[in-house]
Design an enzyme around this catalytic site. Sequence first.
Site, PDB file in Angstrom:
ATOM      1  N   ASP A  79      -4.955   1.166  -3.159  1.00  0.00           N
ATOM      2  CA  ASP A  79      -6.018   2.176  -3.090  1.00  0.00           C
ATOM      3  C   ASP A  79      -6.300   2.938  -4.399  1.00  0.00           C
ATOM      4  O   ASP A  79      -6.444   4.175  -4.383  1.00  0.00           O
ATOM      5  CB  ASP A  79      -5.708   3.200  -1.983  1.00  0.00           C
ATOM      6  CG  ASP A  79      -5.636   2.576  -0.584  1.00  0.00           C
ATOM      7  OD1 ASP A  79      -5.828   1.354  -0.471  1.00  0.00           O
ATOM      8  OD2 ASP A  79      -5.377   3.315   0.384  1.00  0.00           O
ATOM      9  N   LYS A  89      -8.986  -1.952   4.439  1.00  0.00           N
ATOM     10  CA  LYS A  89      -8.335  -1.428   5.652  1.00  0.00           C
ATOM     11  C   LYS A  89      -8.983  -0.120   6.067  1.00  0.00           C
ATOM     12  O   LYS A  89      -9.589   0.560   5.243  1.00  0.00           O
ATOM     13  CB  LYS A  89      -6.839  -1.237   5.391  1.00  0.00           C
ATOM     14  CG  LYS A  89      -6.562  -0.289   4.230  1.00  0.00           C
ATOM     15  CD  LYS A  89      -5.094  -0.187   3.904  1.00  0.00           C
ATOM     16  CE  LYS A  89      -4.880   0.763   2.747  1.00  0.00           C
ATOM     17  NZ  LYS A  89      -5.322   2.135   3.003  1.00  0.00           N
ATOM     18  N   CYS A 126      -0.239   5.794   1.878  1.00  0.00           N
ATOM     19  CA  CYS A 126      -0.465   4.344   1.966  1.00  0.00           C
ATOM     20  C   CYS A 126       0.623   3.518   1.292  1.00  0.00           C
ATOM     21  O   CYS A 126       0.976   2.445   1.784  1.00  0.00           O
ATOM     22  CB  CYS A 126      -1.850   4.005   1.428  1.00  0.00           C
ATOM     23  SG  CYS A 126      -3.135   4.651   2.547  1.00  0.00           S
TER      24      CYS A 126
HETATM   25  C1  VGL Z   1      -4.830   7.447   2.041  1.00  0.00           C
HETATM   26  C2  VGL Z   1      -5.173   9.359   3.216  1.00  0.00           C
HETATM   27  C3  VGL Z   1      -6.271   8.802   3.853  1.00  0.00           C
HETATM   28  C4  VGL Z   1      -4.019   6.716   1.012  1.00  0.00           C
HETATM   29  C5  VGL Z   1      -5.922   6.858   2.677  1.00  0.00           C
HETATM   30  O1  VGL Z   1      -4.557   5.793   0.360  1.00  0.00           O
HETATM   31  O2  VGL Z   1      -2.833   7.077   0.823  1.00  0.00           O
HETATM   32  N1  VGL Z   1      -4.470   8.677   2.333  1.00  0.00           N
HETATM   33  N2  VGL Z   1      -6.628   7.546   3.575  1.00  0.00           N
END
Ligand code: VGL
Length: 202
Positions: free
Chosen positions: A9, A106, A151
């Site tokens: 991410d 995702k 994540c």
């Molecule tokens: C994430 C919060 C919401 C992450 C993704 O990538 O850690 N955290 N969505």
Amino acid sequence: MSEALIVIDVQNDFCPGGALGVEGGDQIVPILNRLQERFETIVLTQDWHPADHRSFASQHQAEPFSTTMMPYGEQVLWPDHCVQGSEGAAFHPELDTDRAQLVIRKGFRSSIDSYSAFFENDRSTVTGLAGYLRERGIERIALAGIATDFCVAYSALDAVKLGFKVRVVEDASRAIDLDGSLAAQMKEMRGAGVTITTSDTL
Ligand code: VGL
Ligand code: ZN
């Protein structure tokens, strides 16, 4: 080499100035670009939500960073982030994406959040990543990216449960750290047998 690098991410919304900006999120980009040179198998993940995603506080008339109960358990409510196709959902512009062979998206089902690159937050819906890695003969994975305590940690813990040997590259990751979540997840990961390492010793 049977170790894959999974970069979690590294998207504009998780970098400073983004909708869910994580302090120093942009600083890991050069480290990740160097790190990729050491791996043949590289997977990138992208948080990829529809605009009405149930993890968004705006969908519950609630404050960001409060929590709610979802059918699968407690869920943190986030600012709207990583909406499919938006600039915020795009990779950081300096992240090298050329050598990655797979991008896993995702969190695309509006009713389920997905922190882990392997299982969504109901803990049963799979992303398909484990099958991909196994079919390619991967037994070990190195994880880095954003956020260490969400994540990255969820992915690391699932990977251990799936039988992979896992290390998390700490200096190539950054945390949100909500109510002590970083310390708690570091403890969880260490307890589960995840190796915490740094990019210079890899
Ligand atoms: C994430 C919060 C919401 C992450 C993704 O990538 O850690 N955290 N969505
Ligand atoms: Zn998200």
